[in-house]
Design an enzyme around this catalytic site. Structure first.
Site, PDB file in Angstrom:
ATOM      1  N   LYS A 171      -3.591  -0.551  -6.895  1.00 11.19           N
ATOM      2  CA  LYS A 171      -4.631   0.091  -6.321  1.00 11.19           C
ATOM      3  C   LYS A 171      -4.375   1.666  -6.585  1.00 11.19           C
ATOM      4  O   LYS A 171      -3.220   2.070  -6.200  1.00 11.19           O
ATOM      5  CB  LYS A 171      -4.625  -0.162  -4.581  1.00 11.19           C
ATOM      6  CG  LYS A 171      -5.494   0.696  -3.781  1.00 11.19           C
ATOM      7  CD  LYS A 171      -5.419   0.219  -2.366  1.00 11.19           C
ATOM      8  CE  LYS A 171      -5.988   1.217  -1.329  1.00 11.19           C
ATOM      9  NZ  LYS A 171      -5.878   0.657  -0.063  1.00 11.19           N
ATOM     10  N   SER A 206     -10.073   3.880  -6.226  1.00 11.12           N
ATOM     11  CA  SER A 206     -10.574   4.533  -5.065  1.00 11.12           C
ATOM     12  C   SER A 206     -11.453   5.394  -5.449  1.00 11.12           C
ATOM     13  O   SER A 206     -12.054   6.239  -4.548  1.00 11.12           O
ATOM     14  CB  SER A 206      -9.692   4.771  -4.377  1.00 11.12           C
ATOM     15  OG  SER A 206      -8.781   3.754  -3.702  1.00 11.12           O
ATOM     16  N   ASP A 223     -12.760   4.323   4.841  1.00 10.72           N
ATOM     17  CA  ASP A 223     -11.431   3.103   5.134  1.00 10.72           C
ATOM     18  C   ASP A 223     -11.991   2.311   6.565  1.00 10.72           C
ATOM     19  O   ASP A 223     -12.570   2.814   7.346  1.00 10.72           O
ATOM     20  CB  ASP A 223     -10.151   3.874   5.653  1.00 10.72           C
ATOM     21  CG  ASP A 223      -9.455   4.488   4.844  1.00 10.72           C
ATOM     22  OD1 ASP A 223      -9.914   4.526   3.614  1.00 10.72           O
ATOM     23  OD2 ASP A 223      -8.446   5.123   4.736  1.00 10.72           O
ATOM     24  N   ASP A 279       0.716  -1.185  -0.070  1.00  9.51           N
ATOM     25  CA  ASP A 279      -0.100  -0.027  -0.123  1.00  9.51           C
ATOM     26  C   ASP A 279       0.938   1.123  -0.105  1.00  9.51           C
ATOM     27  O   ASP A 279       1.996   1.284  -0.532  1.00  9.51           O
ATOM     28  CB  ASP A 279      -0.951  -0.122   1.140  1.00  9.51           C
ATOM     29  CG  ASP A 279      -2.166   0.541   0.855  1.00  9.51           C
ATOM     30  OD1 ASP A 279      -2.347   1.802   1.219  1.00  9.51           O
ATOM     31  OD2 ASP A 279      -3.213   0.035   0.438  1.00  9.51           O
ATOM     32  N   ASP A 280       0.407   2.311   0.595  1.00 11.97           N
ATOM     33  CA  ASP A 280       1.209   3.442   0.634  1.00 11.97           C
ATOM     34  C   ASP A 280       2.367   3.469   1.460  1.00 11.97           C
ATOM     35  O   ASP A 280       2.683   2.411   2.016  1.00 11.97           O
ATOM     36  CB  ASP A 280       0.283   4.616   1.214  1.00 11.97           C
ATOM     37  CG  ASP A 280       0.842   5.995   0.821  1.00 11.97           C
ATOM     38  OD1 ASP A 280       1.536   6.206   0.310  1.00 11.97           O
ATOM     39  OD2 ASP A 280      -0.105   7.025   1.338  1.00 11.97           O
ATOM     40  N   ASP A 320      -5.163   5.340  -5.702  1.00 12.18           N
ATOM     41  CA  ASP A 320      -6.130   5.965  -4.777  1.00 12.18           C
ATOM     42  C   ASP A 320      -6.416   7.315  -5.409  1.00 12.18           C
ATOM     43  O   ASP A 320      -5.685   7.819  -6.392  1.00 12.18           O
ATOM     44  CB  ASP A 320      -5.008   6.100  -3.545  1.00 12.18           C
ATOM     45  CG  ASP A 320      -5.954   6.237  -2.393  1.00 12.18           C
ATOM     46  OD1 ASP A 320      -7.038   6.637  -2.203  1.00 12.18           O
ATOM     47  OD2 ASP A 320      -5.458   5.709  -1.088  1.00 12.18           O
ATOM     48  N   ARG A 341     -13.098   0.851  -4.491  1.00  8.92           N
ATOM     49  CA  ARG A 341     -13.629   1.128  -2.926  1.00  8.92           C
ATOM     50  C   ARG A 341     -14.648   2.120  -2.860  1.00  8.92           C
ATOM     51  O   ARG A 341     -14.430   3.200  -3.375  1.00  8.92           O
ATOM     52  CB  ARG A 341     -12.344   1.668  -2.208  1.00  8.92           C
ATOM     53  CG  ARG A 341     -11.356   0.647  -1.704  1.00  8.92           C
ATOM     54  CD  ARG A 341     -11.511  -0.006  -0.662  1.00  8.92           C
ATOM     55  NE  ARG A 341     -11.852   0.923   0.099  1.00  8.92           N
ATOM     56  CZ  ARG A 341     -11.259   1.738   1.066  1.00  8.92           C
ATOM     57  NH1 ARG A 341      -9.868   1.738   0.682  1.00  8.92           N
ATOM     58  NH2 ARG A 341     -11.644   2.851   1.758  1.00  8.92           N
TER      59      ARG A 341
END
Ligand code: GLA
Length: 412
Positions: free
Chosen positions: A156, A190, A219, A79-80, A158, A215
């Site tokens: 993913k 997202s 969160d 992820d990030d 975002d 998404r």
């Protein structure tokens, strides 16, 4: 004339299902770093838990050695906070050199050698949610190609620090760039979260054409309140969400937090059961090195997983909402089967809920019931009343099928 109609019909179907990358025909399953490990970059004082290549190879070892991979949990997703603060001299993203000394291609190979897949994270804005370099419009093609060159399997994308116009251009552009990269890369968007989650701002039909999953909502956190809030939102808006889901295109209520600190065992079963009813992606965000056997057995429940992975890919719905706090959820499955979940929102003792399959829209006839968590089987007539005992904030989950010898044909 027949030919013309056929050609026209097939042109139409291509237009309706534009994201034919053939990926994720059932909801993707695996592990994702964010909820459990966040943006912990302090490898000096917390080497076991910081975002580094070791964390991902540790999880890959667990997935491949502890029975997860065989059940379908194959993605290992970064992820990030993985990247360096600077792009390289060619303008490409690069991983933090201290935390990922082997680079991303080596990590991808590590996954592929074990029958796993690697996912990565980027953000359409000027910077990511945690302030790492973003992927603005003029960098989308470069970054898509870089991920493909690295042999990454999923992205993913975002939306922090971007505006509506950038999102409108950028999410389709990334979809196109991934397709043009020559590598099949699953695409998680997202976008809806940054458009207030619902139509008319969100165009779910368009998302289905661009992304493999999206998404929809905010969160998840490590608490029952958070899980319950997500359950409420998804089932309160089920009439919008159910029609847009299907093979290759999934609503994503966010990660499974089972195995962390916020949920009781009953609440963990509830998350697993309702994520299966929703045909949700199953990305665990937990520590597979230390997970308890109780949490593991919920996440490795074969019937819950097979309900989640049913090839028809029809998202289930809430069919009953009682004043007593009992709710019933239903999902149609292949082979004339279905899943039922009885869920209690109460705060007291186990509640004895009485109903019949007939009252839950089944026809009269005989059904075989397999209780997903106790693994007990029984036969039940559609017309007969039964009682299920549902623990508060817990579930009873059934797989309902028609015994082969009594298969009387189509039920729905
Ligand atoms: C957003 C996303 C999360 C996670 C963080 C990372 O909040 O919704 O899932 O990726 O950013 O910063």
């Amino acid at each position: 004339m027949v030919l013309v109609v056929l050609v026209f019909a097939s042109a139409l179907s291509v237009a309706t299902f534009a994201l034919e990358n053939g990926l994720m025909r059932t909801p993707p399953m695996g592990w994702l770093a964010w909820e459990r490990f966040r943006c912990n970059t302090d490898c000096d004082s917390d080497p076991q838990n910081c975002i580094s290549e070791n964390l991902f190879t540790d999880m890959a070892d667990r997935l491949s050695e502890d029975g997860w991979r065989e059940l379908g949990y194959v993605y290992v997703n970064i992820d990030d906070c993985w990247s360096s603060m600077e792009r390289d001299e060619k303008g490409r993203l690069q991983p933090d050199p201290e935390r990922f000394p082997g680079g991303i291609p080596k990590l991808a190979r590590y996954m592929h050698d074990r029958g796993l897949k690697l996912g990565i994270y980027a953000d359409i804005g000027s910077v990511t949610c945690e302030g790492y370099p973003g992927t603005p419009l003029d960098k989308i093609e470069t970054d898509a190609q870089t991920f493909a060159d690295w042999e990454v399997d999923m992205l993913k994308f975002d939306g922090c620090h971007s505006n509506a116009t950038e999102q409108e251009q950028g999410y389709p552009l990334m979809s196109k760039a991934l397709k043009a990269s020559g590598r099949p890369i699953g695409y998680s968007c997202s976008w809806p979260v940054y458009q207030d989650c619902l139509p008319p701002k969100v165009n779910y039909t368009q998302l289905g054409e661009l992304c493999n999953l999206w998404r929809n909502y905010y969160d998840i956190e490590d608490s029952w309140d958070s899980v319950q809030g997500i359950i409420d939102w998804f089932f309160d808006h089920q009439d919008v969400l159910i029609p847009v889901a299907g093979p290759g295109r999934w609503n994503d209520p966010d990660m499974l937090i089972i195995g962390n600190f916020g949920l009781s065992m009953d609440q963990s079963r509830t998350q697993m059961a309702l994520w299966a009813i929703m045909a949700a992606p199953l990305f665990m965000s937990n520590d597979l090195r230390t997970i308890s056997s109780g949490a593991r057995s919920i996440l490795q429940n074969k019937m819950a997983i097979s309900i989640n992975q049913d090839p028809l890919g029809i998202q289930g719905r809430r069919i009953v909402k009682e004043k007593s706090g009992i709710e019933v959820f239903w999902r149609p499955l292949s082979n004339n089967a279905s899943a039922l979940v009885f869920f209690s929102r109460r705060n007291d003792m186990p509640y004895r809920y009485q109903t019949s399959l007939r009252r839950l829209n089944y026809t009269t006839g005989i059904y075989k019931i397999f209780d997903v968590f106790t693994e007990k089987t029984m036969m039940l007539k559609g017309s007969t009343d039964f009682v299920v005992s549902v623990n508060h904030t817990g579930v009873v989950m059934w797989y309902v099928s028609v015994p082969a010898e009594l298969n009387l044909g189509q039920f729905y």
